[in-house]
Design a protein around this motif. Structure first.
Motif, PDB file in Angstrom:
ATOM      1  N   THR A 137     -40.134 -84.310  52.910  1.00 48.22           N
ATOM      2  CA  THR A 137     -38.882 -84.031  52.190  1.00 48.22           C
ATOM      3  C   THR A 137     -37.695 -84.485  53.045  1.00 48.22           C
ATOM      4  O   THR A 137     -37.815 -84.604  54.267  1.00 48.22           O
ATOM      5  CB  THR A 137     -38.753 -82.535  51.877  1.00 48.22           C
ATOM      6  OG1 THR A 137     -38.710 -81.801  53.108  1.00 48.22           O
ATOM      7  CG2 THR A 137     -39.934 -82.047  51.039  1.00 48.22           C
ATOM      8  N   PRO A 138     -36.533 -84.714  52.449  1.00 49.94           N
ATOM      9  CA  PRO A 138     -35.395 -85.264  53.194  1.00 49.94           C
ATOM     10  C   PRO A 138     -34.503 -84.207  53.839  1.00 49.94           C
ATOM     11  O   PRO A 138     -33.341 -84.474  54.132  1.00 49.94           O
ATOM     12  CB  PRO A 138     -34.622 -86.016  52.101  1.00 49.94           C
ATOM     13  CG  PRO A 138     -34.860 -85.198  50.876  1.00 49.94           C
ATOM     14  CD  PRO A 138     -36.274 -84.701  50.999  1.00 49.94           C
ATOM     15  N   TYR A 139     -35.030 -83.021  54.063  1.00 50.67           N
ATOM     16  CA  TYR A 139     -34.199 -81.920  54.549  1.00 50.67           C
ATOM     17  C   TYR A 139     -34.415 -81.641  56.033  1.00 50.67           C
ATOM     18  O   TYR A 139     -35.449 -81.982  56.606  1.00 50.67           O
ATOM     19  CB  TYR A 139     -34.507 -80.645  53.747  1.00 50.67           C
ATOM     20  CG  TYR A 139     -34.425 -80.841  52.251  1.00 50.67           C
ATOM     21  CD1 TYR A 139     -33.322 -81.482  51.671  1.00 50.67           C
ATOM     22  CD2 TYR A 139     -35.449 -80.414  51.412  1.00 50.67           C
ATOM     23  CE1 TYR A 139     -33.246 -81.671  50.304  1.00 50.67           C
ATOM     24  CE2 TYR A 139     -35.387 -80.605  50.041  1.00 50.67           C
ATOM     25  CZ  TYR A 139     -34.285 -81.240  49.488  1.00 50.67           C
ATOM     26  OH  TYR A 139     -34.218 -81.432  48.130  1.00 50.67           O
ATOM     27  N   ARG A 140     -33.436 -80.983  56.638  1.00 52.96           N
ATOM     28  CA  ARG A 140     -33.553 -80.481  58.002  1.00 52.96           C
ATOM     29  C   ARG A 140     -33.746 -78.969  57.901  1.00 52.96           C
ATOM     30  O   ARG A 140     -32.867 -78.253  57.463  1.00 52.96           O
ATOM     31  CB  ARG A 140     -32.287 -80.820  58.797  1.00 52.96           C
ATOM     32  CG  ARG A 140     -32.220 -80.174  60.172  1.00 52.96           C
ATOM     33  CD  ARG A 140     -33.310 -80.645  61.081  1.00 52.96           C
ATOM     34  NE  ARG A 140     -33.382 -82.100  61.104  1.00 52.96           N
ATOM     35  CZ  ARG A 140     -34.458 -82.785  61.479  1.00 52.96           C
ATOM     36  NH1 ARG A 140     -35.535 -82.143  61.840  1.00 52.96           N
ATOM     37  NH2 ARG A 140     -34.447 -84.092  61.476  1.00 52.96           N
ATOM     38  N   TYR A 141     -34.907 -78.486  58.308  1.00 47.85           N
ATOM     39  CA  TYR A 141     -35.247 -77.081  58.120  1.00 47.85           C
ATOM     40  C   TYR A 141     -34.693 -76.212  59.246  1.00 47.85           C
ATOM     41  O   TYR A 141     -34.791 -76.551  60.420  1.00 47.85           O
ATOM     42  CB  TYR A 141     -36.761 -76.928  57.985  1.00 47.85           C
ATOM     43  CG  TYR A 141     -37.242 -77.542  56.688  1.00 47.85           C
ATOM     44  CD1 TYR A 141     -37.178 -76.830  55.503  1.00 47.85           C
ATOM     45  CD2 TYR A 141     -37.680 -78.863  56.641  1.00 47.85           C
ATOM     46  CE1 TYR A 141     -37.553 -77.400  54.304  1.00 47.85           C
ATOM     47  CE2 TYR A 141     -38.073 -79.442  55.438  1.00 47.85           C
ATOM     48  CZ  TYR A 141     -37.999 -78.705  54.276  1.00 47.85           C
ATOM     49  OH  TYR A 141     -38.363 -79.277  53.093  1.00 47.85           O
ATOM     50  N   ILE A 142     -34.136 -75.068  58.858  1.00 50.44           N
ATOM     51  CA  ILE A 142     -33.404 -74.214  59.792  1.00 50.44           C
ATOM     52  C   ILE A 142     -34.116 -72.884  60.045  1.00 50.44           C
ATOM     53  O   ILE A 142     -34.360 -72.509  61.181  1.00 50.44           O
ATOM     54  CB  ILE A 142     -31.980 -73.921  59.268  1.00 50.44           C
ATOM     55  CG1 ILE A 142     -31.268 -75.211  58.871  1.00 50.44           C
ATOM     56  CG2 ILE A 142     -31.183 -73.140  60.313  1.00 50.44           C
ATOM     57  CD1 ILE A 142     -31.117 -76.217  59.978  1.00 50.44           C
ATOM     58  N   LYS A 143     -34.458 -72.171  58.985  1.00 52.93           N
ATOM     59  CA  LYS A 143     -35.077 -70.853  59.127  1.00 52.93           C
ATOM     60  C   LYS A 143     -35.825 -70.496  57.851  1.00 52.93           C
ATOM     61  O   LYS A 143     -35.557 -71.059  56.784  1.00 52.93           O
ATOM     62  CB  LYS A 143     -34.031 -69.778  59.430  1.00 52.93           C
ATOM     63  CG  LYS A 143     -32.995 -69.589  58.319  1.00 52.93           C
ATOM     64  CD  LYS A 143     -32.041 -68.425  58.598  1.00 52.93           C
ATOM     65  CE  LYS A 143     -30.979 -68.770  59.603  1.00 52.93           C
ATOM     66  NZ  LYS A 143     -29.956 -67.693  59.737  1.00 52.93           N
ATOM     67  N   ARG A 144     -36.763 -69.559  57.975  1.00 55.14           N
ATOM     68  CA  ARG A 144     -37.466 -69.095  56.775  1.00 55.14           C
ATOM     69  C   ARG A 144     -37.925 -67.653  56.969  1.00 55.14           C
ATOM     70  O   ARG A 144     -37.940 -67.127  58.097  1.00 55.14           O
ATOM     71  CB  ARG A 144     -38.650 -70.000  56.453  1.00 55.14           C
ATOM     72  CG  ARG A 144     -39.877 -69.776  57.283  1.00 55.14           C
ATOM     73  CD  ARG A 144     -41.027 -70.721  56.890  1.00 55.14           C
ATOM     74  NE  ARG A 144     -42.245 -70.359  57.600  1.00 55.14           N
ATOM     75  CZ  ARG A 144     -43.316 -71.137  57.681  1.00 55.14           C
ATOM     76  NH1 ARG A 144     -43.312 -72.325  57.114  1.00 55.14           N
ATOM     77  NH2 ARG A 144     -44.394 -70.733  58.332  1.00 55.14           N
TER      78      ARG A 144
END
Length: 204
Positions: A172-179
């Motif tokens: 995916t084209p996202y930058r993941y931060i937290k979950r």
């Protein structure tokens, strides 16, 4: 419902998915690199205040779903169904607030409403809570975005309202931060996303 064969034929990054050994240690890149505990997003804290039944302060053993063909097809079908029946509208237009997390209202919502609805429907369909994690990222325009991470034996899969296909997180084209933590719905964990296309992170 899309069959597995048709879906994989149009999604090159998933070719051979079910032929790979389902071991997390064989290819760590399939799974997000989770780091230390962080604060929950303000919107999620507000959601939990408004919907205490959905945010009980409980702990459970993390579960990784065995991604059979039936499970895979169910995941695709639910993702497509929610994307189809929820129509996009910003929180500002819908609630008069820049940020407000809830379930879709009269069939409308923004990314968080899509995520919460997908999580709710999957739980009702028998998927384990600890495998369905609200995830915060930055999109390609450096704006805040929310998706649902589904933890499977073939890696972390992303359910999104902006991309029709269910994809591995790294495709995916996202930058993941937290979950959300896989051990508790009220705890959150930071994500170390060190891929080349970095964007600024969301503040805690």
């Amino acid at each position: 419902m899309k069959t597995l064969g048709k879906f994989l034929s149009t999604t090159a990054v998933l070719l051979g998915l079910f032929g790979l050994a389902p071991t997390a240690h064989a290819d760590p890149g399939r799974f997000m690199d989770m780091k230390t505990a962080v604060k929950a997003p303000i919107g999620h804290r507000q959601f939990c205040r408004d919907n205490g039944w959905a945010c009980q302060n409980e702990r459970y053993e993390p579960v990784v779903v065995k991604l059979t063909e039936n499970r895979w097809n169910e995941l695709i079908a639910i993702n497509a169904d929610v994307n189809r029946r929820v129509r996009p509208m910003t929180d500002a237009d819908l609630f008069g607030k820049e940020e407000y997390w809830t379930y879709p209202v009269d069939g409308y919502g923004d990314c968080e409403e899509y995520v919460l609805e997908k999580q709710r429907v999957l739980i009702e369909a028998g998927w384990p809570k600890s495998a369905l994690l609200i995830t915060v990222a930055k999109d390609i325009q450096n704006g805040g975005h929310a998706v649902l991470t589904v933890r499977t034996d073939h890696g972390d899969m992303i359910l999104d309202n902006q991309i029709e296909a269910v994809l591995p997180w790294y495709s995916t084209p996202y930058r993941y931060i937290k979950r959300q933590s896989a051990s508790s719905p009220v705890k959150w964990t930071g994500i170390s996303d060190t891929r080349v296309t970095t964007v600024s992170s969301i503040s805690n």
